[in-house]
Design a protein around this motif. Structure first.
Motif, PDB file in Angstrom:
ATOM      1  N   ARG A 131      15.132   3.296 -19.579  1.00 26.54           N
ATOM      2  CA  ARG A 131      16.597   3.111 -20.141  1.00 26.54           C
ATOM      3  C   ARG A 131      16.954   2.107 -21.194  1.00 26.54           C
ATOM      4  O   ARG A 131      17.445   2.358 -21.878  1.00 26.54           O
ATOM      5  N   ILE A 132      15.666   1.256 -21.281  1.00 25.22           N
ATOM      6  CA  ILE A 132      15.704   0.394 -22.292  1.00 25.22           C
ATOM      7  C   ILE A 132      15.939   1.085 -23.595  1.00 25.22           C
ATOM      8  O   ILE A 132      14.963   1.764 -23.942  1.00 25.22           O
ATOM      9  N   ASN A 133      16.741   0.606 -24.597  1.00 24.25           N
ATOM     10  CA  ASN A 133      16.655   1.263 -25.933  1.00 24.25           C
ATOM     11  C   ASN A 133      16.576   0.135 -27.065  1.00 24.25           C
ATOM     12  O   ASN A 133      16.677  -1.081 -26.653  1.00 24.25           O
ATOM     13  N   ALA A 134      16.841   0.669 -28.374  1.00 24.53           N
ATOM     14  CA  ALA A 134      16.853  -0.414 -29.222  1.00 24.53           C
ATOM     15  C   ALA A 134      17.813  -1.598 -29.279  1.00 24.53           C
ATOM     16  O   ALA A 134      17.865  -2.568 -29.816  1.00 24.53           O
ATOM     17  N   TRP A 135      19.130  -0.919 -28.619  1.00 26.40           N
ATOM     18  CA  TRP A 135      20.233  -1.696 -28.746  1.00 26.40           C
ATOM     19  C   TRP A 135      20.142  -2.711 -27.718  1.00 26.40           C
ATOM     20  O   TRP A 135      20.841  -3.779 -27.682  1.00 26.40           O
ATOM     21  N   SER A 136      19.377  -2.434 -26.592  1.00 25.40           N
ATOM     22  CA  SER A 136      19.079  -3.497 -25.688  1.00 25.40           C
ATOM     23  C   SER A 136      18.285  -4.588 -26.256  1.00 25.40           C
ATOM     24  O   SER A 136      18.692  -5.794 -25.820  1.00 25.40           O
TER      25      SER A 136
END
Length: 280
Positions: A131-136
């Motif tokens: 679930r970790i993405n660039a915005w994280s």
């Protein structure tokens, strides 16, 4: 070598008000003229290699990931080269401004490790949770920087106590942003998983769609090796220090522990079937 030089400086100059001067004083005291010149040149080379790397790296982020993507799309390559030059000057100017706010190299490292401590959990978690993405990561970096300025520079909370404030706040803010933003595209997640094979429960939504992924070992299997790695590194550091400063038997015991832990890590790595790794 750096550790041994630091220990020698602590012995020869035990009353220095600024311990950071110890290395320079040792250079002046013990190095002959030719060797002293080579060491000074190596310092300039090391400084420039670090500075130009981060300037180019930072400007590439600003131009490719921000300016080219969100501000000016479809421009010529010449335009983006000029933009990268402007970004480089901008970052260098910010660096000089931040430098004027620091009183020592140690303070610089405190600030750097405070920011890094805030984002470290997200940087690690991105390998183990789909679930970790660039915005994280972006939110983690931004909140860690803001928290460092507020708690360290404004409120004056000493290091490392400031990490008790920075780390949980940064992590909580990053998790909020993670769930408020869209996940990474499924094709990208599948490509990442097929190449890295992280395994584990936190990758189940992706791995259950990939044939053979049910046999992948999760991070829990590697956790003992991680603990042994930490033990090996720290016992090596303190063991060398005890060999030099005493008591000698403590240094010998620590280095024996280091060798034992290192052997355990080697055994873990040796049993991995590397032939299953995707090299495409």
């Amino acid at each position: 070598p750096w550790i041994m030089v630091g220990l020698c400086a602590a012995i020869i100059y035990p009353t220095l008000e600024d311990p950071e001067l110890g290395y320079v004083l040792l250079m002046k005291k013990f190095l002959p003229s030719g060797m002293l010149g080579l060491v000074i040149v190596s310092f300039f080379a090391a400084y420039m290699s670090t500075i130009d790397t981060h300037l180019n790296w930072g400007s590439s982020y600003l131009v490719n990931d921000v300016y080219k993507r969100f501000i000016k799309r479809g421009a010529t390559e010449r335009h983006y080269v000029v933009a990268s030059m402007v970004a480089t000057v901008f970052i260098a100017s910010l660096g000089m401004l931040v430098t004027t706010l620091m009183n020592s190299i140690r303070e610089g490292w405190y600030i750097f490790t405070s920011i890094a401590g805030g984002v470290s959990i997200i940087y690690i978690l991105r390998w183990y949770w789909w679930r970790i993405n660039a915005w994280s990561e972006i939110s983690a970096m931004a909140s860690a920087l803001i928290c460092t300025v507020v708690f360290r520079m404004v409120m004056g909370i000493p290091y490392p106590n400031v990490l008790f404030y920075i780390v949980p706040i940064t992590f909580a803010f990053s998790m909020i942003v993670t769930f408020l933003t869209s996940p990474v595209e499924e094709s990208t997640l599948r490509a990442f998983y097929e190449r890295i094979r992280p395994g584990g429960r936190l990758w189940k939504p992706v791995s259950k769609k990939i044939p053979g992924a049910e046999n992948d070992e999760g991070p829990g299997k590697a956790f003992p090796a991680y603990i042994l790695s930490v033990i090996s590194v720290y016992t090596a550091l303190f063991g060398i220090g005890k060999l030099l400063l005493g008591p000698l038997w403590v240094g010998v015991v620590l280095l024996c522990v280091c060798a034992t832990a290192g052997y355990g890590v080697w055994r873990y790595v040796a049993r991995i079937n590397w032939s299953n790794q995707n090299d495409d």
